[in-house]
Design a protein around this motif. Structure first.
Motif, mmCIF file in Angstrom:
data_model
loop_
_atom_site.group_PDB
_atom_site.id
_atom_site.type_symbol
_atom_site.label_atom_id
_atom_site.label_comp_id
_atom_site.label_asym_id
_atom_site.label_seq_id
_atom_site.Cartn_x
_atom_site.Cartn_y
_atom_site.Cartn_z
ATOM 1 N N UNK A 161 49.282 46.375 49.541
ATOM 2 C CA UNK A 161 50.302 47.413 49.699
ATOM 3 C C UNK A 161 51.538 47.084 48.877
ATOM 4 N N UNK A 162 51.949 45.806 48.894
ATOM 5 C CA UNK A 162 53.116 45.375 48.114
ATOM 6 C C UNK A 162 52.905 45.639 46.626
ATOM 7 N N UNK A 163 51.690 45.345 46.143
ATOM 8 C CA UNK A 163 51.397 45.505 44.714
ATOM 9 C C UNK A 163 51.531 46.965 44.292
ATOM 10 N N UNK A 164 50.997 47.859 45.108
ATOM 11 C CA UNK A 164 51.145 49.288 44.803
ATOM 12 C C UNK A 164 52.624 49.678 44.796
ATOM 13 N N UNK A 165 53.376 49.196 45.790
ATOM 14 C CA UNK A 165 54.798 49.544 45.890
ATOM 15 C C UNK A 165 55.591 49.028 44.695
ATOM 16 N N UNK A 166 55.149 47.905 44.120
ATOM 17 C CA UNK A 166 55.846 47.316 42.970
ATOM 18 C C UNK A 166 55.446 47.972 41.651
ATOM 19 N N UNK A 167 54.514 48.917 41.717
ATOM 20 C CA UNK A 167 54.118 49.623 40.507
ATOM 21 C C UNK A 167 52.869 49.101 39.838
ATOM 22 N N UNK A 168 52.241 48.090 40.419
ATOM 23 C CA UNK A 168 50.997 47.566 39.850
ATOM 24 C C UNK A 168 49.815 48.442 40.259
ATOM 25 N N UNK A 169 48.730 48.329 39.506
ATOM 26 C CA UNK A 169 47.461 48.957 39.855
ATOM 27 C C UNK A 169 46.490 47.815 40.173
ATOM 28 N N UNK A 170 46.375 47.421 41.446
ATOM 29 C CA UNK A 170 45.635 46.197 41.772
ATOM 30 C C UNK A 170 44.156 46.437 42.052
ATOM 31 N N UNK A 171 43.383 45.381 41.853
ATOM 32 C CA UNK A 171 42.032 45.304 42.395
ATOM 33 C C UNK A 171 42.029 44.132 43.372
ATOM 34 N N UNK A 172 41.192 44.215 44.408
ATOM 35 C CA UNK A 172 41.207 43.210 45.467
ATOM 36 C C UNK A 172 39.790 42.732 45.754
ATOM 37 N N UNK A 173 39.697 41.516 46.207
ATOM 38 C CA UNK A 173 38.422 40.969 46.655
ATOM 39 C C UNK A 173 38.659 40.159 47.914
ATOM 40 N N UNK A 174 37.865 40.417 48.944
ATOM 41 C CA UNK A 174 37.947 39.665 50.194
ATOM 42 C C UNK A 174 36.613 38.983 50.447
ATOM 43 N N UNK A 175 36.670 37.682 50.726
ATOM 44 C CA UNK A 175 35.433 36.915 50.915
ATOM 45 C C UNK A 175 35.451 36.185 52.243
ATOM 46 N N UNK A 176 34.295 36.093 52.867
ATOM 47 C CA UNK A 176 34.081 35.269 54.067
ATOM 48 C C UNK A 176 33.514 33.944 53.601
ATOM 49 N N UNK A 177 34.142 32.844 54.013
ATOM 50 C CA UNK A 177 33.672 31.540 53.581
ATOM 51 C C UNK A 177 33.967 30.517 54.677
ATOM 52 N N UNK A 178 33.843 29.228 54.348
ATOM 53 C CA UNK A 178 34.048 28.166 55.339
ATOM 54 C C UNK A 178 34.989 27.108 54.798
ATOM 55 N N UNK A 179 35.612 26.374 55.715
ATOM 56 C CA UNK A 179 36.578 25.358 55.323
ATOM 57 C C UNK A 179 35.922 24.118 54.724
ATOM 58 N N UNK A 180 34.661 23.882 55.069
ATOM 59 C CA UNK A 180 33.921 22.711 54.577
ATOM 60 C C UNK A 180 32.517 23.173 54.187
ATOM 61 N N UNK A 181 31.679 22.250 53.781
ATOM 62 C CA UNK A 181 30.289 22.615 53.493
ATOM 63 C C UNK A 181 29.672 23.263 54.734
ATOM 64 N N UNK A 182 28.855 24.288 54.509
ATOM 65 C CA UNK A 182 28.318 25.056 55.623
ATOM 66 C C UNK A 182 27.547 24.247 56.628
ATOM 67 N N UNK A 183 26.959 23.135 56.208
ATOM 68 C CA UNK A 183 26.157 22.305 57.099
ATOM 69 C C UNK A 183 26.980 21.223 57.796
ATOM 70 N N UNK A 184 28.275 21.124 57.441
ATOM 71 C CA UNK A 184 29.104 20.063 58.051
ATOM 72 C C UNK A 184 29.372 20.419 59.516
#
Length: 459
Positions: free
Chosen positions: A351-374
């Motif tokens: 939202x901030x990027x649009x308000x500042x006049x930028x035309x943004x693209x976004x990416x949201x990812x689900x991941x883990x803090x450590x190796x998945x098997x830890x």
């Protein structure tokens, strides 16, 4: 001839400046007087919710240096409970009120640093100035809250506002065993992060037992003596034994305005140059009351963070001490932890990027803090905001469990250096299973954002 520096405000910015100036110029050439209306100097206001939530044991633990230490060790006259009520830039003096005796006197200066901080927002509503209703800004405020909690049979707490302080205070009240209602006039808590991540904060709070009243406004507080209070809202009434206001803050610039010292129309802070000089000869400003340059929007702004206050105070103090320093700007990087959820942000949200006049693209990812098997790996979400076509990094946000949030600092370093998400995804970050997956969450977010940039170009 001895020069005289008067500092208005004795917390992060003011005492950082005073200390830096003293390192460069001894008391025989520079006399330093700090005037602080509260009871403490150089303290951690950010620690108040943790003190009230019984994570921090005592008030003294939040004080870095006492007024006596500044006087004895650094030869800085730190006068607490002294409020500056007027500034006369033509005469080079400030009018001071001793809050203990009520006496007023004039204090002359050769150089003046304004470091008054910010003032909490407090709407003009019936009952909001009554007993049992508290803001959270100074250690005196924290002590007043604790004194009230100790003196009353507190069962119900109402917190108004769902920013950093409001959320941290709501958690502190839950930790103390109270029933907690949190009132927020917008559709979600923590509006400094985008809605797709902010919903996790709401879920965590409700999971801890905090009752959220979103899109709700406070109308009045009714006081009933020993029977507590009733908070009237746009959606009904709530019982309360204590009311905490966490509605945000604004730069404390009344003194500057009254003295004719320019204040920014958009930023709301005292206008300063890169050395922290105001637009009046002999006057400087630093901390929450001074505007800063945002390195992404390129616009003046104010951001009430202790990190920024200390840095701008340091720059002002170096210059006041006779050396040379400049402040290059801010990104608004911040972290907190609410009900077991870590939250981090830097730069611009979508939202901030649009308000500042930028035309943004976004990416949201689900991941883990450590190796998945830890064994004790935890989940986290990373959102990366980039400029369309160029792929320039504009901002990042992280919400997750323990071990998530400090990765925002890697994004902040990349943003500071105006990297693209393609450049960031190839940065040589460390890897070992107890610390991250082979692709660190920062790199995964950057890679997905770059994929989004490329996908947009092929349309």
């Amino acid at each position: 001839m001895t020069e005289r520096l008067v500092v208005v405000g004795g917390d992060a910015a003011g005492m950082s400046a005073a200390s830096q100036a003293r390192r460069r110029r001894g008391p025989d050439v520079l006399e330093i007087v700090v005037l602080e209306r509260g009871s403490d100097t150089s303290y951690s206001a950010c620690g108040i919710p943790y003190w009230i939530g019984e994570v921090v044991d005592a008030r003294e633990d939040l004080v870095v240096r006492t007024p006596q230490q500044f006087r004895d060790v650094h030869h800085i006259q730190a006068r607490t409970r002294h409020e500056v009520v007027a500034v006369d830039t033509d005469a080079g003096r400030v009018r001071v009120r001793d809050l203990g005796s009520g006496r007023e006197y004039d204090e002359p200066y050769d150089q003046l640093l304004l470091a008054m901080g910010a003032v909490p927002l407090r709407p003009d509503l019936p009952g909001l100035d009554g007993p049992g209703v508290f803001g959270v800004q100074t250690l005196d405020d924290g002590q007043a809250i604790l004194d009230h909690l100790d003196a009353k049979d507190v069962r119900h707490a109402v917190v108004v506002g769902a920013g950093y302080i409001g959320l941290e205070m709501a958690e502190a009240m839950v930790v103390r065993g109270y029933t907690v209602d949190l009132i927020e006039r917008t559709e979600r808590p923590m509006r400094t992060i985008d809605a797709d991540l902010g919903c996790q904060v709401a879920d965590a709070m409700q999971g801890m037992g905090i009752r959220l009243h979103l899109e709700t406004e406070v109308v009045a507080v009714e006081h009933h003596g020993d029977r507590g209070m009733r908070v009237t809202t746009s959606a009904g009434e709530l019982p309360a034994d204590v009311v905490i206001l966490g509605l945000g803050s604004r730069p404390n610039t009344e003194l500057a305005r009254a003295a004719g010292i320019p204040v920014g129309d958009e930023s709301g802070g005292v206008v300063v140059d890169v050395r922290q000089r105001a637009r009046v000869e002999g006057v400087w400003a630093a901390g929450d009351c001074a505007e800063v340059h945002h390195r992404v929007t390129r616009a003046p702004t104010t951001i009430a963070l202790g990190t920024i206050a200390n840095k701008t105070g340091r720059v002002a103090g170096i210059n006041l001490g006779g050396d040379y320093a400049t402040f290059p700007g801010v990104l608004g990087t911040a972290v907190t932890k609410i009900c077991g959820v870590e939250i981090g942000r830097t730069g611009l949200g979508e939202t901030d990027a649009h308000a500042a006049g930028y035309d943004p693209v976004c990416a949201t990812v689900e991941t883990t803090t450590k190796a998945g098997y830890w064994p004790d790996t935890a989940s986290m979400q990373v959102k990366v905001i980039a400029e369309r076509r160029s792929g320039r990094l504009l901002g990042a946000q992280i919400v997750g469990e323990e071990g998530s949030c400090k990765r925002i600092d890697t994004f902040a370093a990349a943003l500071w250096n105006e990297m693209t998400v393609e450049e960031l995804l190839n940065v040589d970050l460390s890897y070992a299973p107890p610390f991250s997956a082979v692709w660190d969450p920062v790199l995964i977010g950057a890679r997905k954002a770059w994929d989004a940039v490329l996908a947009d170009e092929t349309r």
